[in-house]
Design a protein around this motif. Sequence first.
Motif, short mmCIF file in Angstrom:
data_model
loop_
_atom_site.label_atom_id
_atom_site.label_comp_id
_atom_site.label_asym_id
_atom_site.label_seq_id
_atom_site.Cartn_x
_atom_site.Cartn_y
_atom_site.Cartn_z
N LEU A 1 52.54 122.37 107.60
CA LEU A 1 51.77 121.89 106.39
C LEU A 1 52.90 121.94 105.32
CD1 LEU A 1 48.24 123.29 106.62
CD2 LEU A 1 48.84 120.98 107.21
N LYS A 2 53.97 122.62 105.38
CA LYS A 2 54.87 122.55 104.40
C LYS A 2 55.27 121.38 103.51
CE LYS A 2 59.00 125.37 103.42
NZ LYS A 2 60.04 126.13 104.23
N GLY A 3 55.33 120.18 104.59
CA GLY A 3 55.60 119.14 103.91
C GLY A 3 54.59 118.14 103.63
N VAL A 4 53.33 118.69 103.45
CA VAL A 4 52.09 117.87 103.21
C VAL A 4 51.40 118.52 101.90
CG1 VAL A 4 49.64 117.28 103.79
CG2 VAL A 4 51.32 117.31 105.77
N PRO B 1 60.22 119.18 101.23
CA PRO B 1 59.70 120.09 100.17
C PRO B 1 60.71 120.82 99.22
CG PRO B 1 58.93 120.99 102.63
CD PRO B 1 59.73 119.56 102.58
N VAL B 2 60.50 120.99 98.15
CA VAL B 2 61.34 121.04 97.07
C VAL B 2 62.65 122.24 97.59
CG1 VAL B 2 61.73 121.94 94.79
CG2 VAL B 2 60.02 120.41 95.19
N GLU B 3 61.94 123.29 98.13
CA GLU B 3 62.84 124.54 98.15
C GLU B 3 63.70 124.12 99.48
OE1 GLU B 3 58.99 125.22 100.31
OE2 GLU B 3 59.33 124.63 98.47
N LEU C 1 45.16 122.49 109.44
CA LEU C 1 45.87 122.45 110.79
C LEU C 1 44.99 122.96 111.68
CD1 LEU C 1 48.38 121.81 112.67
CD2 LEU C 1 49.08 123.91 111.72
N LEU C 2 44.61 122.44 113.00
CA LEU C 2 43.93 123.15 113.82
C LEU C 2 45.09 123.03 115.10
CD1 LEU C 2 41.54 124.08 115.35
CD2 LEU C 2 41.06 121.67 115.94
N ILE D 1 46.52 119.12 115.39
CA ILE D 1 45.87 118.17 114.45
C ILE D 1 45.97 118.45 113.05
CG2 ILE D 1 43.44 118.47 114.81
CD1 ILE D 1 43.19 115.40 114.79
N ILE D 2 46.55 117.59 112.28
CA ILE D 2 46.55 117.71 110.92
C ILE D 2 45.46 116.78 110.31
CG2 ILE D 2 47.86 117.58 108.62
CD1 ILE D 2 50.22 118.30 110.24
#
Length: 193
Positions: free
Chosen positions: A60-63, A136-138, A174-175, A182-183
């Motif tokens: 989920l880091k990019g969401v 992601p910014v980091e 996220l499951l 699935i996101i």
Amino acid sequence: MMTKFTQLYPSGLIRYTQSTFLELVTDTEVHRIDFRGKLSSRLRRGTRGPVSFHHDHPLLKGVHGPLASLMARATPYPLLSAPALLADIRQELQTQAGEWYSFVSGSWTMWWQRLVAHNVQPSLTRTGGIILDSVPVEVAQSVADICATHGVETYYYPPQDRWSTHAGNPMYHLLLIGRDYIIAREFFVSTLC
């Protein structure tokens, strides 16, 4: 609700899938899990494994959170170490993504697939161009540090002063079922039998 469900039923088997739901067989019952606002998924019938539900996860880091694109500034000299720079960037992306790097097939949601590798070439610094697109910014910051060690000056789009530090409530969840996922925005569970 899904967190409690995964605590009660820690493992399962995907019996059936459609674009908006799946059927999960647990040790005692069969459940239908409906999802709305699907962003990305990989669900296969017959997959068996542990079931977990996440609000915060590397997938989920990019969401969630701010995203940035990393751009190279144009300069008058050629970049002689382009292959080494590309290898270092790929290694950093794999390190940042961790074990999930090869877990998920290419999708627009998976930020580690957003390297614009064809732009990292000897003429990169002459022409300038995008290196990473909406990551992601980091991640953009760590790759900018690598570029600096190779003599490539970079900048971000949007600029740093427009990055929001407010995390807010996550919109996607996220499951995980074994190695399938699935996101989506919302999940609903009902017991079939």
